[in-house]
Write a protein that holds these residues in place. Structure first.
Motif, PDB file in Angstrom:
ATOM      1  N   GLN A 133       0.870  -1.174   0.000  1.00 20.72           N
ATOM      2  CA  GLN A 133       0.000   0.000   0.000  1.00 20.72           C
ATOM      3  C   GLN A 133       0.909   1.226   0.000  1.00 20.72           C
ATOM      4  OE1 GLN A 133      -3.860  -0.849   1.671  1.00 20.72           O
ATOM      5  NE2 GLN A 133      -3.184  -1.636  -0.253  1.00 20.72           N
ATOM      6  N   LEU A 134       0.318   2.368  -0.243  1.00 21.20           N
ATOM      7  CA  LEU A 134       1.138   3.567  -0.438  1.00 21.20           C
ATOM      8  C   LEU A 134       2.014   3.905   0.774  1.00 21.20           C
ATOM      9  CD1 LEU A 134       2.083   6.206  -1.657  1.00 21.20           C
ATOM     10  CD2 LEU A 134      -0.188   7.135  -1.302  1.00 21.20           C
ATOM     11  N   THR A 135       1.400   4.030   1.952  1.00 19.81           N
ATOM     12  CA  THR A 135       2.206   4.482   3.099  1.00 19.81           C
ATOM     13  C   THR A 135       3.261   3.433   3.446  1.00 19.81           C
ATOM     14  OG1 THR A 135       0.215   5.614   3.889  1.00 19.81           O
ATOM     15  CG2 THR A 135       2.065   5.499   5.408  1.00 19.81           C
ATOM     16  N   VAL A 136       2.912   2.163   3.277  1.00 14.91           N
ATOM     17  CA  VAL A 136       3.888   1.092   3.507  1.00 14.91           C
ATOM     18  C   VAL A 136       5.083   1.298   2.565  1.00 14.91           C
ATOM     19  CG1 VAL A 136       4.289  -1.402   3.372  1.00 14.91           C
ATOM     20  CG2 VAL A 136       2.079  -0.542   4.168  1.00 14.91           C
TER      21      VAL A 136
ATOM     22  N   ALA B 142       1.126  18.476   4.080  1.00 15.76           N
ATOM     23  CA  ALA B 142       1.104  17.282   3.234  1.00 15.76           C
ATOM     24  C   ALA B 142      -0.025  16.397   3.740  1.00 15.76           C
ATOM     25  CB  ALA B 142       2.439  16.551   3.335  1.00 15.76           C
ATOM     26  N   PHE B 143      -0.419  15.394   2.968  1.00 20.18           N
ATOM     27  CA  PHE B 143      -1.455  14.463   3.409  1.00 20.18           C
ATOM     28  C   PHE B 143      -1.039  13.886   4.768  1.00 20.18           C
ATOM     29  CE2 PHE B 143      -3.829  10.513   3.535  1.00 20.18           C
ATOM     30  CZ  PHE B 143      -5.076  10.934   3.085  1.00 20.18           C
ATOM     31  N   PRO B 144      -1.966  13.778   5.728  1.00 23.70           N
ATOM     32  CA  PRO B 144      -1.573  13.383   7.087  1.00 23.70           C
ATOM     33  C   PRO B 144      -0.740  12.097   7.147  1.00 23.70           C
ATOM     34  CG  PRO B 144      -3.840  14.091   7.067  1.00 23.70           C
ATOM     35  CD  PRO B 144      -3.385  14.152   5.645  1.00 23.70           C
ATOM     36  N   SER B 145      -1.064  11.112   6.313  1.00 23.25           N
ATOM     37  CA  SER B 145      -0.298   9.866   6.385  1.00 23.25           C
ATOM     38  C   SER B 145       1.185  10.123   6.064  1.00 23.25           C
ATOM     39  CB  SER B 145      -0.879   8.825   5.420  1.00 23.25           C
ATOM     40  OG  SER B 145      -0.469   7.534   5.788  1.00 23.25           O
ATOM     41  N   ASP B 146       1.440  11.027   5.140  1.00 21.75           N
ATOM     42  CA  ASP B 146       2.833  11.371   4.805  1.00 21.75           C
ATOM     43  C   ASP B 146       3.494  12.078   5.987  1.00 21.75           C
ATOM     44  OD1 ASP B 146       1.650  10.655   2.419  1.00 21.75           O
ATOM     45  OD2 ASP B 146       2.851  12.022   1.229  1.00 21.75           O
ATOM     46  N   GLN B 147       2.724  12.952   6.633  1.00 26.39           N
ATOM     47  CA  GLN B 147       3.301  13.644   7.794  1.00 26.39           C
ATOM     48  C   GLN B 147       3.659  12.636   8.884  1.00 26.39           C
ATOM     49  OE1 GLN B 147       1.337  17.273   9.134  1.00 26.39           O
ATOM     50  NE2 GLN B 147       0.098  17.289   7.299  1.00 26.39           N
TER      51      GLN B 147
ATOM     52  N   PHE C  52       8.990  11.249  -4.287  1.00 27.01           N
ATOM     53  CA  PHE C  52       7.663  11.869  -4.387  1.00 27.01           C
ATOM     54  C   PHE C  52       6.560  10.886  -4.014  1.00 27.01           C
ATOM     55  CE2 PHE C  52      10.262  14.375  -7.312  1.00 27.01           C
ATOM     56  CZ  PHE C  52       9.953  15.661  -6.882  1.00 27.01           C
ATOM     57  N   ASP C  53       5.527  11.428  -3.358  1.00 28.83           N
ATOM     58  CA  ASP C  53       4.287  10.699  -3.166  1.00 28.83           C
ATOM     59  C   ASP C  53       3.394  11.071  -4.352  1.00 28.83           C
ATOM     60  OD1 ASP C  53       1.670  10.010  -2.640  1.00 28.83           O
ATOM     61  OD2 ASP C  53       1.726  10.588  -0.534  1.00 28.83           O
ATOM     62  N   LEU C  54       3.104  10.108  -5.196  1.00 30.30           N
ATOM     63  CA  LEU C  54       2.371  10.401  -6.434  1.00 30.30           C
ATOM     64  C   LEU C  54       0.912   9.960  -6.378  1.00 30.30           C
ATOM     65  CD1 LEU C  54       5.190   9.415  -8.956  1.00 30.30           C
ATOM     66  CD2 LEU C  54       4.631  11.680  -8.061  1.00 30.30           C
ATOM     67  N   ALA C  55       0.358   9.891  -5.155  1.00 23.16           N
ATOM     68  CA  ALA C  55      -1.034   9.446  -4.999  1.00 23.16           C
ATOM     69  C   ALA C  55      -1.974  10.198  -5.941  1.00 23.16           C
ATOM     70  CB  ALA C  55      -1.491   9.634  -3.551  1.00 23.16           C
ATOM     71  N   HIS C  56      -1.789  11.517  -6.026  1.00 18.10           N
ATOM     72  CA  HIS C  56      -2.693  12.337  -6.837  1.00 18.10           C
ATOM     73  C   HIS C  56      -2.125  12.653  -8.214  1.00 18.10           C
ATOM     74  CE1 HIS C  56      -5.823  13.236  -3.832  1.00 18.10           C
ATOM     75  NE2 HIS C  56      -4.847  12.858  -3.014  1.00 18.10           N
ATOM     76  N   ALA C  57      -1.007  12.025  -8.531  1.00 18.32           N
ATOM     77  CA  ALA C  57      -0.361  12.318  -9.805  1.00 18.32           C
ATOM     78  C   ALA C  57      -0.443  11.148 -10.783  1.00 18.32           C
ATOM     79  CB  ALA C  57       1.109  12.680  -9.557  1.00 18.32           C
TER      80      ALA C  57
ATOM     81  N   TRP D 141       2.959   5.438  -5.015  1.00 24.97           N
ATOM     82  CA  TRP D 141       1.614   5.933  -5.316  1.00 24.97           C
ATOM     83  C   TRP D 141       0.595   4.832  -5.041  1.00 24.97           C
ATOM     84  CZ3 TRP D 141       5.572   4.921  -8.667  1.00 24.97           C
ATOM     85  CH2 TRP D 141       5.398   3.881  -9.574  1.00 24.97           C
ATOM     86  N   CYS D 142      -0.658   5.243  -4.927  1.00 24.77           N
ATOM     87  CA  CYS D 142      -1.714   4.246  -4.758  1.00 24.77           C
ATOM     88  C   CYS D 142      -2.393   4.038  -6.116  1.00 24.77           C
ATOM     89  CB  CYS D 142      -2.720   4.709  -3.713  1.00 24.77           C
ATOM     90  SG  CYS D 142      -3.413   6.319  -4.091  1.00 24.77           S
ATOM     91  N   SER D 143      -3.225   3.008  -6.199  1.00 23.44           N
ATOM     92  CA  SER D 143      -3.865   2.728  -7.500  1.00 23.44           C
ATOM     93  C   SER D 143      -5.384   2.879  -7.429  1.00 23.44           C
ATOM     94  CB  SER D 143      -3.510   1.309  -7.952  1.00 23.44           C
ATOM     95  OG  SER D 143      -4.116   0.359  -7.096  1.00 23.44           O
ATOM     96  N   TYR D 144      -5.881   3.350  -6.275  1.00 18.84           N
ATOM     97  CA  TYR D 144      -7.347   3.398  -6.156  1.00 18.84           C
ATOM     98  C   TYR D 144      -7.945   4.734  -6.560  1.00 18.84           C
ATOM     99  CZ  TYR D 144      -5.591   4.860  -1.525  1.00 18.84           C
ATOM    100  OH  TYR D 144      -4.877   5.438  -0.514  1.00 18.84           O
ATOM    101  N   LYS D 145      -7.082   5.745  -6.857  1.00 12.56           N
ATOM    102  CA  LYS D 145      -7.630   7.052  -7.241  1.00 12.56           C
ATOM    103  C   LYS D 145      -7.798   7.087  -8.768  1.00 12.56           C
ATOM    104  CE  LYS D 145      -5.286   9.260  -3.337  1.00 12.56           C
ATOM    105  NZ  LYS D 145      -6.429   9.535  -2.459  1.00 12.56           N
ATOM    106  N   TYR D 146      -6.899   7.821  -9.439  1.00 14.59           N
ATOM    107  CA  TYR D 146      -7.030   7.945 -10.894  1.00 14.59           C
ATOM    108  C   TYR D 146      -6.800   6.600 -11.592  1.00 14.59           C
ATOM    109  CZ  TYR D 146      -6.979  12.960 -10.051  1.00 14.59           C
ATOM    110  OH  TYR D 146      -7.293  14.225  -9.617  1.00 14.59           O
TER     111      TYR D 146
END
Ligand SMILES: Cc1ncc(COP(=O)(O)O)c(C=O)c1O
Length: 440
Positions: free
Chosen positions: A124-127, A152-157, A237-242, A260-265
């Motif tokens: 998963q992304l944060t992992v 930044a997104f709280p999980s990143d912080q 980079f955290d590319l969750a939104h990219a 990055w995660c795969s559940y958004k875009y």
């Protein structure tokens, strides 16, 4: 070459300005944009939630992308193979599970501008951010600071704070957060570059979201990477939104690592498998510290079950465990669509679609005393517009939901709308404007 580049960029800007100056706020015009849209048929490949028997205006592809119609069959195939073969499915399944993750690599690599050996789908992304920081945040007495974007997104912080504390630092010693200037919403690129320069002797790592989740601001990853590395830091980079939203050239930009995660875009379903990138330049370095697991061991000798870890020479080295086949099956169905359409065509439509959304919001705004403020920077944005509705608050968001529009709400006062080129239509933008006007 540079004349050509300038000309192309001038030409693109000109086309965009020309396009937006010809927009109209009426149904016929929106429908005509859809009719002429070469990607229009992709909308039919997705399942939409309904409101009053009509598909909703789905604006939350930046949070959870819609389900492709092919996802069901893709997961069902693995259920069938499990039922038919049991454990033998690792070898005998239509897509053997032992190497299933490899089916995703090339397609994913193209989307983020990486080489296949630099890309892996896992965890998963944060992992993944943590696993990559184990390797790439290696503080020394001299260099120990991490630079990130403020808010930044709280999980990143939490990830950054806990990495610092794991190494014996506090955030006040070692975390540099670059914030927007007073009364501004975006972080200025010059301020990021200045913070890098100012901390150049003590900076170990830069870790920034490629697109800020709150404002939708796209950061200049190329410039940040260059400046960070020139200062002697590593850059991730955290590319969750990219990922799947904007143009990424991780390999060419020389980015050290990304996740990055795969559940958004990327439309791979809730909590689906995430992605990771490690630049080629680091792959030969087998002495990089990692947290290891058997799926990172050289695959030729993995099943000899020896106790000496022999690292893979690709990004697969960072894998720990055998792959989550069901979420990978969902991811596979979605990446096949991306492969078909290609990022270039998606980005071209995205610019026009988000331009039309902006136009519609501005039209509503003119009639409603300019109570709406788009806080996403015009020049640096992907599919998302973040809107502050001065004086309205969360009730406006609730009203939109009740009327069949699904944006999301981010505390304290922002409504985020993502106009996703794969499945949003120009008519969606028009319908949104009509509902918004009624509610204000
Ligand atoms: C920018 C960003 N980083 C990190 C996360 C956390 O992702 P996960 O829960 O998949 O680890 C999210 C989730 O939305 C996010 O938007």
């Amino acid at each position: 070459m540079s004349y050509l580049a300038n000309f192309t960029s001038y030409n693109n800007t000109f086309t965009l300005i020309y396009m937006t100056s010809h927009f109209q706020n009426n149904l016929d015009f929106a429908v005509s944009l859809d009719t002429n849209d070469t990607l229009k048929n992709f909308r039919n490949r997705f399942l939409f939630p309904h409101h009053n028997n009509k598909p909703v205006v789905y604006f939350t592809g930046n949070s959870l992308g819609l389900q492709p119609k092919t996802t069901h069959a893709s997961i069902e195939q693995e259920l069938k193979d499990w039922a038919t073969f049991g454990v033998e499915g690792h070898f005998l399944a239509q897509n053997p599970w032992l190497s299933y993750h490899e089916l995703l690599t090339d397609k994913m690599a193209k989307i983020v501008g990486a080489m296949p050996e630099e890309t892996v789908m896992m965890n998963q992304l944060t992992v993944n951010l943590h696993l990559l920081m184990v390797s790439f945040y290696r503080p020394t007495i001299q260099r120990f600071k991490i630079l990130c974007e403020a808010k930044a997104f709280p999980s990143d912080q939490y990830a950054l704070q806990s990495q610092l504390s794991f190494h014996g630092y506090t955030t006040s010693d070692a975390l540099i957060e670059v914030a927007p200037r007073p009364n501004e919403f975006h972080i200025r690129e010059e301020d990021i570059l200045e913070a890098i320069e100012k901390n150049k002797d003590s900076l170990a790592l830069i870790m920034i979201g490629g697109v800020n989740y709150f404002t939708g601001q796209v950061f200049n990853m190329k410039a940040i990477t260059e400046a960070g590395q020139k200062a002697g830091a590593l850059v991730g980079f955290d590319l969750a939104h990219a990922a799947g939203n904007i143009n990424l050239e991780l390999h060419n930009w020389g980015v050290d690592f990304a996740a990055w995660c795969s559940y958004k875009y990327l439309n791979s379903g809730p909590g689906s498998v995430a992605g990771a990138f490690v630049h080629q330049k680091h792959l030969a370095n087998t002495s990089l510290p990692i947290f290891a697991g058997w799926w990172g061991h050289d695959k030729k000798t993995r099943f000899l079950m020896d106790n000496t870890f022999i690292p893979m020479k690709t990004a697969e080295r960072w894998q720990l465990s055998n792959a989550p086949i069901f979420s990978m099956a969902a991811c596979k169905a979605s990446l096949e669509i991306f492969e078909e359409v290609g990022m270039e065509a998606l980005i071209e439509k995205s610019k026009k679609l988000v331009g039309y959304l902006e136009f519609i919001i501005n039209e509503v705004n003119r009639e409603k005393n300019n109570c709406l403020q788009i806080i996403t920077p015009k020049e640096n944005r992907g599919s998302q517009l973040s809107i502050v509705a001065n004086g309205y608050g969360k009730n406006l968001y609730k009203g939109l939901i009740e009327n069949g529009v699904i944006p999301d709400w981010r505390e304290p006062n922002v409504i985020r709308c993502a106009a996703v080129p794969l499945y949003n239509s120009f008519e969606d933008m028009y319908r949104f404007g009509q509902i918004l006007k009624q509610l204000l």
